[in-house]
Write a protein that holds these residues in place. Structure first.
Motif, PDB file in Angstrom:
ATOM      1  N   GLN A   3      -2.387  60.299 -25.173  1.00 37.08           N
ATOM      2  CA  GLN A   3      -2.632  60.528 -23.751  1.00 37.08           C
ATOM      3  C   GLN A   3      -1.494  59.952 -22.916  1.00 37.08           C
ATOM      4  O   GLN A   3      -1.110  60.534 -21.902  1.00 37.08           O
ATOM      5  CB  GLN A   3      -3.973  59.910 -23.344  1.00 37.08           C
ATOM      6  CG  GLN A   3      -4.365  60.190 -21.914  1.00 37.08           C
ATOM      7  CD  GLN A   3      -4.676  61.647 -21.661  1.00 37.08           C
ATOM      8  OE1 GLN A   3      -5.166  62.357 -22.516  1.00 37.08           O
ATOM      9  NE2 GLN A   3      -4.388  62.104 -20.458  1.00 37.08           N
ATOM     10  N   ILE A   4      -0.928  58.850 -23.344  1.00 36.97           N
ATOM     11  CA  ILE A   4       0.177  58.235 -22.617  1.00 36.97           C
ATOM     12  C   ILE A   4       1.391  59.161 -22.618  1.00 36.97           C
ATOM     13  O   ILE A   4       2.026  59.367 -21.589  1.00 36.97           O
ATOM     14  CB  ILE A   4       0.541  56.859 -23.224  1.00 36.97           C
ATOM     15  CG1 ILE A   4      -0.625  55.885 -23.023  1.00 36.97           C
ATOM     16  CG2 ILE A   4       1.810  56.311 -22.621  1.00 36.97           C
ATOM     17  CD1 ILE A   4      -0.487  54.590 -23.778  1.00 36.97           C
ATOM     18  N   TYR A   6       1.356  62.408 -23.070  1.00 36.28           N
ATOM     19  CA  TYR A   6       0.978  63.585 -22.285  1.00 36.28           C
ATOM     20  C   TYR A   6       1.134  63.304 -20.792  1.00 36.28           C
ATOM     21  O   TYR A   6       1.731  64.092 -20.054  1.00 36.28           O
ATOM     22  CB  TYR A   6      -0.456  63.988 -22.629  1.00 36.28           C
ATOM     23  CG  TYR A   6      -1.020  65.083 -21.777  1.00 36.28           C
ATOM     24  CD1 TYR A   6      -0.589  66.397 -21.933  1.00 36.28           C
ATOM     25  CD2 TYR A   6      -1.980  64.810 -20.811  1.00 36.28           C
ATOM     26  CE1 TYR A   6      -1.115  67.414 -21.147  1.00 36.28           C
ATOM     27  CE2 TYR A   6      -2.509  65.815 -20.028  1.00 36.28           C
ATOM     28  CZ  TYR A   6      -2.068  67.112 -20.200  1.00 36.28           C
ATOM     29  OH  TYR A   6      -2.574  68.111 -19.422  1.00 36.28           O
ATOM     30  N   ASP A   7       0.619  62.181 -20.332  1.00 35.73           N
ATOM     31  CA  ASP A   7       0.724  61.812 -18.911  1.00 35.73           C
ATOM     32  C   ASP A   7       2.178  61.598 -18.507  1.00 35.73           C
ATOM     33  O   ASP A   7       2.595  61.996 -17.413  1.00 35.73           O
ATOM     34  CB  ASP A   7      -0.094  60.563 -18.612  1.00 35.73           C
ATOM     35  CG  ASP A   7      -1.590  60.816 -18.677  1.00 35.73           C
ATOM     36  OD1 ASP A   7      -2.000  61.992 -18.545  1.00 35.73           O
ATOM     37  OD2 ASP A   7      -2.342  59.847 -18.863  1.00 35.73           O
ATOM     38  N   TYR A   8       2.946  60.968 -19.373  1.00 34.88           N
ATOM     39  CA  TYR A   8       4.371  60.757 -19.101  1.00 34.88           C
ATOM     40  C   TYR A   8       5.089  62.099 -18.973  1.00 34.88           C
ATOM     41  O   TYR A   8       5.922  62.287 -18.078  1.00 34.88           O
ATOM     42  CB  TYR A   8       5.015  59.912 -20.202  1.00 34.88           C
ATOM     43  CG  TYR A   8       6.508  59.793 -20.032  1.00 34.88           C
ATOM     44  CD1 TYR A   8       7.036  58.911 -19.098  1.00 34.88           C
ATOM     45  CD2 TYR A   8       7.378  60.574 -20.780  1.00 34.88           C
ATOM     46  CE1 TYR A   8       8.406  58.809 -18.917  1.00 34.88           C
ATOM     47  CE2 TYR A   8       8.752  60.482 -20.610  1.00 34.88           C
ATOM     48  CZ  TYR A   8       9.257  59.593 -19.679  1.00 34.88           C
ATOM     49  OH  TYR A   8      10.617  59.506 -19.491  1.00 34.88           O
ATOM     50  N   LYS A  10       3.822  64.970 -18.031  1.00 34.30           N
ATOM     51  CA  LYS A  10       3.447  65.581 -16.755  1.00 34.30           C
ATOM     52  C   LYS A  10       4.209  64.942 -15.598  1.00 34.30           C
ATOM     53  O   LYS A  10       4.719  65.647 -14.721  1.00 34.30           O
ATOM     54  CB  LYS A  10       1.945  65.460 -16.515  1.00 34.30           C
ATOM     55  CG  LYS A  10       1.135  66.370 -17.384  1.00 34.30           C
ATOM     56  CD  LYS A  10      -0.350  66.386 -17.150  1.00 34.30           C
ATOM     57  CE  LYS A  10      -0.946  65.503 -16.152  1.00 34.30           C
ATOM     58  NZ  LYS A  10      -2.405  65.564 -16.057  1.00 34.30           N
ATOM     59  N   SER A  11       4.322  63.631 -15.589  1.00 35.45           N
ATOM     60  CA  SER A  11       5.029  62.972 -14.492  1.00 35.45           C
ATOM     61  C   SER A  11       6.522  63.293 -14.531  1.00 35.45           C
ATOM     62  O   SER A  11       7.148  63.461 -13.482  1.00 35.45           O
ATOM     63  CB  SER A  11       4.795  61.463 -14.509  1.00 35.45           C
ATOM     64  OG  SER A  11       5.401  60.867 -15.621  1.00 35.45           O
ATOM     65  N   GLU A  38      -2.696  69.069 -26.937  1.00 34.74           N
ATOM     66  CA  GLU A  38      -2.010  68.551 -25.752  1.00 34.74           C
ATOM     67  C   GLU A  38      -1.063  69.601 -25.165  1.00 34.74           C
ATOM     68  O   GLU A  38      -0.929  69.696 -23.943  1.00 34.74           O
ATOM     69  CB  GLU A  38      -1.235  67.284 -26.103  1.00 34.74           C
ATOM     70  CG  GLU A  38      -2.119  66.116 -26.444  1.00 34.74           C
ATOM     71  CD  GLU A  38      -1.372  64.926 -27.001  1.00 34.74           C
ATOM     72  OE1 GLU A  38      -1.823  63.799 -26.740  1.00 34.74           O
ATOM     73  OE2 GLU A  38      -0.340  65.115 -27.685  1.00 34.74           O
ATOM     74  N   ASN A  41      -3.218  71.904 -23.161  1.00 37.67           N
ATOM     75  CA  ASN A  41      -3.567  71.262 -21.895  1.00 37.67           C
ATOM     76  C   ASN A  41      -2.371  71.257 -20.939  1.00 37.67           C
ATOM     77  O   ASN A  41      -2.534  71.478 -19.738  1.00 37.67           O
ATOM     78  CB  ASN A  41      -4.062  69.837 -22.114  1.00 37.67           C
ATOM     79  CG  ASN A  41      -5.398  69.780 -22.792  1.00 37.67           C
ATOM     80  OD1 ASN A  41      -6.132  70.759 -22.812  1.00 37.67           O
ATOM     81  ND2 ASN A  41      -5.714  68.645 -23.372  1.00 37.67           N
ATOM     82  N   TRP A  45      -2.101  72.923 -17.275  1.00 32.88           N
ATOM     83  CA  TRP A  45      -1.689  72.113 -16.130  1.00 32.88           C
ATOM     84  C   TRP A  45      -0.460  72.718 -15.459  1.00 32.88           C
ATOM     85  O   TRP A  45      -0.387  72.757 -14.227  1.00 32.88           O
ATOM     86  CB  TRP A  45      -1.396  70.676 -16.574  1.00 32.88           C
ATOM     87  CG  TRP A  45      -0.874  69.830 -15.446  1.00 32.88           C
ATOM     88  CD1 TRP A  45      -1.619  69.210 -14.487  1.00 32.88           C
ATOM     89  CD2 TRP A  45       0.490  69.538 -15.154  1.00 32.88           C
ATOM     90  NE1 TRP A  45      -0.789  68.544 -13.624  1.00 32.88           N
ATOM     91  CE2 TRP A  45       0.515  68.723 -14.006  1.00 32.88           C
ATOM     92  CE3 TRP A  45       1.701  69.866 -15.757  1.00 32.88           C
ATOM     93  CZ2 TRP A  45       1.697  68.250 -13.446  1.00 32.88           C
ATOM     94  CZ3 TRP A  45       2.879  69.395 -15.194  1.00 32.88           C
ATOM     95  CH2 TRP A  45       2.872  68.600 -14.050  1.00 32.88           C
TER      96      TRP A  45
END
Length: 71
Positions: A3-4, A6-8, A10-11, A38, A41, A45
């Protein structure tokens, strides 16, 4: 941990929105490190994120045609 990453991802994509080269580079990196679910997802997104950004949406379709994010 996934998840980290994935979030990175996206940012990072959100930060490079003005440069096609950096946008594509981030998607290529994502294709190498994200798990299949991922990637799915991220694609969802990306369509949401680029809905009001026609230039980025064009880049996204180019990347999708090249199957860069396909699992």
């Amino acid at each position: 941990m996934g998840q980290i990453v994935y979030d990175y991802t996206k940012s990072s994509i959100a930060k490079v929105g003005n440069s096609k080269d950096l946008f594509v580079k981030e998607l290529v990196k994502a294709s190498k490190v994200l798990l299949p679910h991922e990637k799915e997802n991220l694609i969802n997104w990306l369509f949401f994120y680029t809905a009001d950004k026609p230039e980025m949406q064009k880049w996204l379709y180019e990347v999708m045609e090249k199957n860069i994010l396909v699992s």
